[in-house]
Design an enzyme around this catalytic site. Structure first.
Site, short mmCIF file in Angstrom:
data_model
loop_
_atom_site.label_atom_id
_atom_site.label_comp_id
_atom_site.label_asym_id
_atom_site.label_seq_id
_atom_site.Cartn_x
_atom_site.Cartn_y
_atom_site.Cartn_z
N ARG A 239 4.78 6.02 14.58
CA ARG A 239 4.68 6.58 13.22
C ARG A 239 4.11 7.99 13.24
NH1 ARG A 239 1.01 4.04 8.32
NH2 ARG A 239 -0.23 5.91 8.51
N ASP B 131 0.29 4.91 1.97
CA ASP B 131 -0.59 5.52 2.99
C ASP B 131 -1.37 6.70 2.43
OD1 ASP B 131 0.65 3.82 4.85
OD2 ASP B 131 2.16 5.32 5.34
N HIS C 132 4.76 0.19 0.43
CA HIS C 132 5.42 -0.57 1.49
C HIS C 132 4.50 -1.67 2.01
CE1 HIS C 132 3.43 2.75 3.64
NE2 HIS C 132 3.33 1.94 4.66
N HIS D 131 0.81 -1.21 0.00
CA HIS D 131 0.00 0.00 0.00
C HIS D 131 0.85 1.26 0.00
CE1 HIS D 131 0.91 -0.57 4.26
NE2 HIS D 131 0.62 0.71 4.46
C1 SIN Z 1 2.76 0.85 8.02
O1 SIN Z 1 2.21 0.45 7.01
O2 SIN Z 1 2.73 2.02 8.38
C2 SIN Z 1 3.49 -0.15 8.88
C3 SIN Z 1 4.89 -0.37 8.43
C4 SIN Z 1 5.64 -1.26 9.38
O3 SIN Z 1 5.17 -1.51 10.49
O4 SIN Z 1 6.73 -1.71 9.04
#
Ligand code: SIN
Length: 279
Positions: A269, A98, A254, A96
């Site tokens: 995050r 974000d 990612h 995906h």
């Molecule tokens: C995410 O998609 O923000 C998670 C990425 C991760 O935990 O490595």
């Protein structure tokens, strides 16, 4: 301390010689250059505090507070990406980008490792500049002028929550009513920092290509997704204590690997607001 940037073979650049608790204006410009050319900036051996995580993010834009993840109690700007030992699902396990469902999608996210499993829990990144560059000339011209619709509804809405059993992801808030975003973006965008073209559709949030019939659009999206997932565009980032990754949503996909059953993984995050995207 002098900063060094080492581009990886597939996606991202490793940046050393910097303390993220104290960044200078020229460090910020170098990091923007890394994002606009390689899609992700990776940092090792950091000891960034939550206050400085916020301060670092604000060099790149306003903070976009996530609607669906649980924030830290004292820092609403910081979302927890958490998997507990008893959970079988993790956050971000599908490819995906974000916030592509927002009219003005987020620039990117800065993920700080706080608690890591003994092994596993790596994150994969795909370089959407390189994936675009490697398309045939015919396919590039077919994609010009196309737009895609992205949505949050099928991922964070009530049905998705029910399908997941509702309790697997502690890092997520049960606020499916907030999943109301739909947005249209060019299928090929010009990166706001570098002007480089990148493919801007992703398997999680893109729902259709607006100018094509359903079957043709779905076939084209699947062709792009298969193409993008080739190993030459994919970098596997192995988290260590002190690691930080800052990815640019306009240039990467990612995916967080879910291969550490029975162990805890906690990441912090912050998502930074972006700008409207243009082809
Ligand atoms: C995410 O998609 O923000 C998670 C990425 C991760 O935990 O490595």
């Amino acid at each position: 301390m002098s900063m060094t940037m080492t581009p990886g073979d597939e996606a991202g650049a490793y940046i050393s010689g910097i303390d993220l608790n104290h960044v200078s204006p020229s460090d910020v410009e170098s990091i923007k250059a890394a994002l606009g050319n390689y899609g992700v900036a990776f940092f090792r051996d950091q000891s960034i505090t939550s206050d400085n995580h916020i301060a670092f993010a604000m060099h790149f834009g306003d903070i976009n507070i996530n609607r669906f993840f649980t924030p830290l109690a004292d820092y609403p700007q910081i979302a927890q990406v958490l998997k507990e030992p008893e959970h079988d699902r993790n956050i971000g396990e599908n490819w995906h980008t974000d916030h592509s469902y927002d009219q003005i999608p987020a620039l990117g996210s800065i993920l700080v490792a706080r608690e890591l499993p003994d092994s596993g829990g790596d994150t994969l990144f795909i370089n959407m500049f390189a994936a675009y560059d490697a398309l045939s000339t015919d396919l590039k011209s077919k994609l010009q002028g196309l737009t895609a619709t992205h949505s949050s509804r099928h991922v964070f809405g009530a049905k998705a929550w029910e399908d997941e059993g509702g309790s697997d992801k502690t890092g997520r808030l049960k606020n499916s009513d907030a999943a109301t975003q739909d947005a249209i973006h060019p299928l090929v965008i010009k990166h706001p920092f570098s002007g480089k073209p990148a493919l801007y559709v992703n398997p999680e949030f893109t729902v259709k290509i607006n100018e094509l019939g359903e079957a043709e659009g779905e076939a084209l999206l699947n062709e792009i997704y298969t193409h993008a997932q080739q190993p030459q565009f994919m970098h596997r980032f192995e988290w260590q204590a002190g690691s930080v990754a800052f990815w640019d949503n306009r240039a990467t996909w990612h995916k967080a690997l879910n291969d550490y059953a029975g162990q805890r993984r906690l990441m912090h995050r912050i998502t930074v607001q972006g700008v409207a995207l243009h082809g």
